[in-house]
Scaffold this active site. Structure first.
Site, short mmCIF file in Angstrom:
data_model
loop_
_atom_site.label_atom_id
_atom_site.label_comp_id
_atom_site.label_asym_id
_atom_site.label_seq_id
_atom_site.Cartn_x
_atom_site.Cartn_y
_atom_site.Cartn_z
CG LEU A 287 40.46 -9.49 10.45
CD1 LEU A 287 41.31 -10.71 10.33
CD2 LEU A 287 39.83 -9.17 9.03
CD GLU B 13 36.50 -5.29 20.70
OE1 GLU B 13 36.95 -4.72 21.80
OE2 GLU B 13 36.39 -4.59 19.65
N GLY B 14 36.27 -9.97 20.79
CA GLY B 14 35.55 -10.63 21.58
C GLY B 14 35.95 -10.52 23.17
CG PHE C 37 41.67 -14.10 23.74
CD1 PHE C 37 41.88 -15.10 24.51
CD2 PHE C 37 42.36 -13.28 23.11
CE1 PHE C 37 43.51 -15.28 24.57
CE2 PHE C 37 43.80 -13.57 22.92
CZ PHE C 37 44.48 -14.81 23.74
N GLY C 38 39.94 -10.82 23.30
CA GLY C 38 40.51 -9.69 22.69
C GLY C 38 40.31 -9.37 21.33
CB SER C 39 41.00 -7.05 18.85
OG SER C 39 40.29 -6.13 19.52
CB VAL C 40 41.03 -11.61 15.34
CG1 VAL C 40 41.66 -12.19 14.20
CG2 VAL C 40 40.58 -12.72 16.63
CE LYS D 158 42.00 -16.20 19.35
NZ LYS D 158 41.53 -17.52 20.19
CG ASP E 210 33.72 -23.01 22.85
OD1 ASP E 210 32.37 -23.27 23.03
OD2 ASP E 210 34.01 -21.85 22.78
#
Length: 368
Positions: free
Chosen positions: A45, A47-48, A50-53, A67, A165
């Site tokens: 769904l 990606e960033g 931190f990782g993927s969702v 996540k 944030d």
């Protein structure tokens, strides 16, 4: 390998008894692999950093967002632990619900409720921007709901929590477009009696309070500042910092404040709404947002005051707001300050429609 806080806490260990009121649980890796089709690319769904969702479906048919930590590191472990610790402490209708987590070997996964309407950013600047599903009524409800969620963190959680944030991509929308504040990886728990703590700067460009960006001083007022920017973004449909021409960028407050002083609130509103607004509510939201983003923390509102003003609970307080010194032309110079862009942990919200690595996942769970 360091053991995260949540894994050391008996209440969070597999097999340990939890109170019946606890809705979250510890997942085993195989269960989440099955739910996401072994983290299949088609289920991804977003990606960033931190990782993927991933989207997933449990055996009972319920939909989840998972996540998954990209690469294990002590820094990532700290953010994972912080988010679990905060989410395990809080329950509120306007906060994203923790379904559980998994910590097996070097796998770190956080499981949330799936948010079918993604985030505010996805509707203002992302893949749903052209559809304009956020009419004024929904935007007003989102503003109030998000404010109530943050006020709960500041005032009613067992340990007061600073989010650090707050932004459009961290305000998610459920099936009925109700706001759910999300992503607590940067959150700080405030010690009893403390007015602020000093820490490394983390956050998103355009939303950082100046005293936090420049000095690392974080307090509840920093969240108020970020929320004020969020309100102005929600009303205008613009980004916190926009490029006016190839060489010039404009901060949202520099554009909104002069129009607010001239009582030109219709010119502030997102053009996609085609004037279908409640002008008194627009005025209220804009004025609250502008008071929240003053450079001096002591002049900002508290989140409890923000909730009351957005709801219009006191006509007297609304009149005080309208006559506030900020909106007198001769007293507005220097009331805002730009945050530093030098910290390596400061990110910038991306358009998920244009970026492979997004700050907002398709699930509405921030992948960062």
């Amino acid at each position: 390998m360091p053991v995260c806080y949540c894994c050391k806490n008996d209440a969070l260990q597999p097999g340990k008894k939890k109170k019946k009121s606890d809705a979250w649980r510890v997942f085993v890796l195989k269960e989440l692999q099955a739910a996401t089709n072994n983290f299949n690319y088609d289920n991804k769904l977003g990606e960033g950093g931190f990782g993927s969702v991933y989207w997933g479906q449990l055996w009972d048919g319920s939909q989840i967002a998972v996540k998954r930590l990209k690469n294990w590191s002590s820094k990532a472990e700290m953010e994972f632990s912080a988010e679990i610790e905060v989410l395990a402490r809080v329950r509120h209708k306007n906060l994203l619900t923790l379904r559980g987590y998994c910590a097996e070997g070097q796998e770190r996964l956080i499981v949330y409720d799936f948010m079918p309407n993604l985030s505010v950013t996805s509707h203002l600047h992302g893949q749903h921007a052209a559809e304009c599903q956020l009419d004024w009524g929904r935007r007003m409800n989102i503003a109030i709901g998000a404010a109530e969620g943050i006020a709960y963190l500041h005032n009613h959680a067992m340990t007061h929590i600073i989010h650090r944030d707050i932004k459009g991509s961290n305000v998610l929308l459920d099936v009925e477009f109700r706001a759910r504040v999300a992503d607590f990886g940067f959150a700080k728990l405030m010690p009893d009696g403390a007015t602020h703590v000093t820490t490394r700067v983390k956050g998103t460009l355009g939303y950082l309070a100046p005293e936090y960006a420049m000095l690392g001083k974080v307090s509840e007022s920093c969240d108020v500042y970020s929320f004020g920017i969020f309100l102005l973004v929600l009303v205008t449909g613009k980004r916190p910092i926009e490029r006016v021409n190839p060489t010039t960028k404009r901060v949202i407050t520099d554009w909104v404040l002069p129009l607010a002083k001239e009582n030109k609130f219709k010119e502030i509103v997102d053009v996609r709404l085609n004037g279908d607004i409640v002008e008194a509510e627009v005025k209220r939201v804009v004025l609250v947002g502008l008071v929240c983003v003053q450079s001096e923390p002591e002049k900002r509102l508290t989140m409890q005051e923000v909730v009351g003003l957005l709801k219009g609970e006191s006509r007297e307080k609304l009149e005080e707001l309208e006559n506030y010194e900020l909106f007198i032309p001769d007293l507005t110079a220097g009331v805002y300050a730009s945050g530093s862009e030098d910290s390596l942990d400061i990110t910038e919200e991306k358009d998920p429609k244009k970026e492979e690595s997004t700050s907002t996942s398709e699930s509405g769970v921030t992948a960062r």
